[in-house]
Design a protein around this motif. Structure first.
Motif, PDB file in Angstrom:
ATOM      1  N   MET A 163      -5.302   6.445   5.015  1.00 22.60           N
ATOM      2  CA  MET A 163      -4.570   7.677   5.277  1.00 22.60           C
ATOM      3  C   MET A 163      -3.386   7.920   4.340  1.00 22.60           C
ATOM      4  O   MET A 163      -3.082   9.063   4.011  1.00 22.60           O
ATOM      5  CB  MET A 163      -4.056   7.682   6.727  1.00 22.60           C
ATOM      6  N   ALA A 164      -2.684   6.858   3.942  1.00 20.34           N
ATOM      7  CA  ALA A 164      -1.371   7.019   3.312  1.00 20.34           C
ATOM      8  C   ALA A 164      -1.441   7.020   1.793  1.00 20.34           C
ATOM      9  O   ALA A 164      -2.339   6.432   1.196  1.00 20.34           O
ATOM     10  CB  ALA A 164      -0.434   5.911   3.786  1.00 20.34           C
ATOM     11  N   GLN A 165      -0.449   7.700   1.195  1.00 19.29           N
ATOM     12  CA  GLN A 165      -0.273   7.627  -0.259  1.00 19.29           C
ATOM     13  C   GLN A 165       0.664   6.487  -0.659  1.00 19.29           C
ATOM     14  O   GLN A 165       0.524   5.903  -1.728  1.00 19.29           O
ATOM     15  CB  GLN A 165       0.310   8.943  -0.794  1.00 19.29           C
ATOM     16  N   ARG A 166       1.628   6.184   0.242  1.00 22.66           N
ATOM     17  CA  ARG A 166       2.564   5.091  -0.025  1.00 22.66           C
ATOM     18  C   ARG A 166       2.704   4.254   1.238  1.00 22.66           C
ATOM     19  O   ARG A 166       2.429   4.707   2.343  1.00 22.66           O
ATOM     20  CB  ARG A 166       3.944   5.612  -0.432  1.00 22.66           C
ATOM     21  N   MET A 224       3.408   7.184   9.387  1.00 27.47           N
ATOM     22  CA  MET A 224       2.503   6.490  10.294  1.00 27.47           C
ATOM     23  C   MET A 224       2.960   5.047  10.472  1.00 27.47           C
ATOM     24  O   MET A 224       2.927   4.251   9.524  1.00 27.47           O
ATOM     25  CB  MET A 224       1.073   6.527   9.742  1.00 27.47           C
ATOM     26  N   ILE A 225       3.411   4.696  11.678  1.00 27.33           N
ATOM     27  CA  ILE A 225       3.782   3.322  12.007  1.00 27.33           C
ATOM     28  C   ILE A 225       2.585   2.662  12.668  1.00 27.33           C
ATOM     29  O   ILE A 225       2.067   3.165  13.672  1.00 27.33           O
ATOM     30  CB  ILE A 225       4.988   3.295  12.967  1.00 27.33           C
ATOM     31  N   THR A 226       2.129   1.541  12.124  1.00 23.45           N
ATOM     32  CA  THR A 226       0.925   0.926  12.669  1.00 23.45           C
ATOM     33  C   THR A 226       0.837  -0.535  12.249  1.00 23.45           C
ATOM     34  O   THR A 226       1.465  -0.965  11.278  1.00 23.45           O
ATOM     35  CB  THR A 226      -0.334   1.673  12.190  1.00 23.45           C
ATOM     36  N   GLY A 259       5.601   0.795  -2.183  1.00 24.66           N
ATOM     37  CA  GLY A 259       4.958   1.309  -3.388  1.00 24.66           C
ATOM     38  C   GLY A 259       3.759   2.159  -3.028  1.00 24.66           C
ATOM     39  O   GLY A 259       3.490   2.437  -1.855  1.00 24.66           O
ATOM     40  N   ARG A 260       3.030   2.551  -4.049  1.00 26.50           N
ATOM     41  CA  ARG A 260       1.892   3.432  -3.862  1.00 26.50           C
ATOM     42  C   ARG A 260       0.649   2.636  -3.484  1.00 26.50           C
ATOM     43  O   ARG A 260       0.519   1.452  -3.810  1.00 26.50           O
ATOM     44  CB  ARG A 260       1.629   4.253  -5.132  1.00 26.50           C
ATOM     45  N   LEU A 261      -0.243   3.308  -2.789  1.00 29.12           N
ATOM     46  CA  LEU A 261      -1.540   2.728  -2.444  1.00 29.12           C
ATOM     47  C   LEU A 261      -2.598   3.313  -3.378  1.00 29.12           C
ATOM     48  O   LEU A 261      -2.488   4.455  -3.801  1.00 29.12           O
ATOM     49  CB  LEU A 261      -1.885   3.046  -0.987  1.00 29.12           C
ATOM     50  N   PRO A 262      -3.635   2.529  -3.698  1.00 33.51           N
ATOM     51  CA  PRO A 262      -3.955   1.190  -3.174  1.00 33.51           C
ATOM     52  C   PRO A 262      -3.310   0.036  -3.929  1.00 33.51           C
ATOM     53  O   PRO A 262      -3.631  -1.123  -3.655  1.00 33.51           O
ATOM     54  CB  PRO A 262      -5.479   1.147  -3.343  1.00 33.51           C
ATOM     55  N   LEU A 298       3.278   8.522   4.578  1.00 31.47           N
ATOM     56  CA  LEU A 298       3.867   7.206   4.361  1.00 31.47           C
ATOM     57  C   LEU A 298       3.476   6.288   5.506  1.00 31.47           C
ATOM     58  O   LEU A 298       3.651   6.631   6.671  1.00 31.47           O
ATOM     59  CB  LEU A 298       5.396   7.304   4.280  1.00 31.47           C
ATOM     60  N   GLY A 299       2.923   5.131   5.189  1.00 26.59           N
ATOM     61  CA  GLY A 299       2.605   4.135   6.194  1.00 26.59           C
ATOM     62  C   GLY A 299       3.703   3.093   6.267  1.00 26.59           C
ATOM     63  O   GLY A 299       4.222   2.646   5.243  1.00 26.59           O
ATOM     64  N   ILE A 300       4.091   2.696   7.493  1.00 23.77           N
ATOM     65  CA  ILE A 300       5.046   1.614   7.700  1.00 23.77           C
ATOM     66  C   ILE A 300       4.334   0.528   8.492  1.00 23.77           C
ATOM     67  O   ILE A 300       3.854   0.773   9.602  1.00 23.77           O
ATOM     68  CB  ILE A 300       6.312   2.086   8.450  1.00 23.77           C
ATOM     69  N   VAL A 301       4.246  -0.676   7.921  1.00 20.01           N
ATOM     70  CA  VAL A 301       3.499  -1.769   8.543  1.00 20.01           C
ATOM     71  C   VAL A 301       4.388  -2.993   8.670  1.00 20.01           C
ATOM     72  O   VAL A 301       5.409  -3.125   7.998  1.00 20.01           O
ATOM     73  CB  VAL A 301       2.225  -2.115   7.739  1.00 20.01           C
TER      74      VAL A 301
END
Length: 314
Positions: free
Chosen positions: A214-217, A203-205, A230-233, A30-33
């Motif tokens: 890298m992330a699925q969501r 992943m916080i970035t 939500g989901r990537l992309p 999981l990515g947090i942006v």
């Protein structure tokens, strides 16, 4: 694996985290942006139980593998954090103890959570440094943090985090202040370890390209709230929230041939300028009267009364 509902962190009158909902599945990335000050790191520090007074943490639900972290005794939570949930912090040199060798610090983790001592702990510490691809690992065990480069210290931090084979690893801006080549190496290392060990990774970035690869969501945060998830992309290809669209528009690759990068006017609201309605309304090009009077809820993955999807659907 992880379920967070209505997480809030206050520092006096300032809501640094304002009703965050997040879910993480086993083995998921999981990515947090979001911009600086949007509450990304504070949310994860609250999960780890690392918010010190005057900060106050509350949540409707904070559960890890059906364990209630809020109701859990402090001693039980300390046994869980560092073993099943681990975190790689932004500034490795500031996070490592300058008075002890890196080998001693890794062995300390192994002793606290796994009961390893003596030769067994030293051997395991050596194996961990080798796993994070530190050259001449045997001699590095005797090194102090100030004797290592920024990239080496970040690898030591990762070794500390994975020492007890956590089920969930949180990486908070793990490539801060590193050069581009080392950044790529650290990201590749984290993703390889995540795949080999089958652990979940948050992943916080600030780097949207890293999240896209890298992330699925993804969860996009603004002013302490999740504004889109939500989901990537799909989220990056067709953002629904104006803030997500603004982040995407500011990527250099989307500004080729332009004299200036696209930018979003204004700043993330602080303690004294927090709007009563939508928190993004002072900066939003789609702002309407309702946005000034009401605060939208997160509905169908987007926190907006007038999401961009309406235009594309029309």
């Amino acid at each position: 694996m992880l379920r967070i509902r209505d997480l809030r962190v206050r520092f006096g009158a300032f809501p640094a985290v304002d009703g965050v909902d997040l879910d993480v599945a086993p083995g998921e990335v999981l990515g947090i942006v979001g911009e600086s000050g949007s509450g990304k790191s504070v949310s994860m520090m609250a999960l780890m139980g690392l918010i010190d007074p005057p900060g106050v943490t509350s949540a409707a639900s904070l559960r890890f593998e059906d364990q209630d972290l809020l109701a859990m005794p402090a001693a039980a939570r300390r046994r869980l954090v560092g073993k099943d949930i681990a975190m790689v912090f932004q500034d490795a040199l500031a996070s490592l103890n300058p008075s002890y060798t890196v080998g001693h610090q890794i062995e300390e983790v192994l002793q606290a959570h796994l009961g390893l001592r003596g030769a067994a702990a030293r051997q395991r510490a050596l194996e961990l440094l080798q796993q994070v691809e530190i050259p001449d690992a045997a001699s590095r065990l005797k090194a102090y943090p100030h004797e290592l480069s920024g990239g080496m210290n970040q690898r030591v931090m990762i070794a500390l985090a994975i020492a007890c084979s956590p089920k969930l690893l949180i990486a908070d801006e793990p490539t801060t202040a590193l050069d581009v080549t080392i950044q790529a190496q650290i990201m590749d290392l984290l993703l390889r370890l995540q795949r080999e060990r089958g652990m979940a990774l948050v992943m916080i970035t600030h780097d949207l390209a890293v999240v896209a690869e890298m992330a699925q969501r993804v969860a996009v945060m603004y002013a302490g709230q999740v504004v889109e998830t939500g989901r990537l992309p799909e989220v990056f290809a067709s953002p629904k929230h104006p803030y997500t669209a603004a982040l995407m528009a500011a990527i250099p690759e989307h500004n080729r041939g332009a004299r200036r990068l696209q930018a979003l006017p204004g700043i993330v609201p602080g303690a004294l300028d927090r709007p009563s309605g939508c928190l993004f309304s002072p900066r939003c090009p789609r702002m309407q009267d309702r946005c000034l009077a009401e605060r939208p809820a997160l509905d169908a993955g987007v926190r907006c009364f007038y999401p961009l999807i309406e235009e594309t659907a029309a």
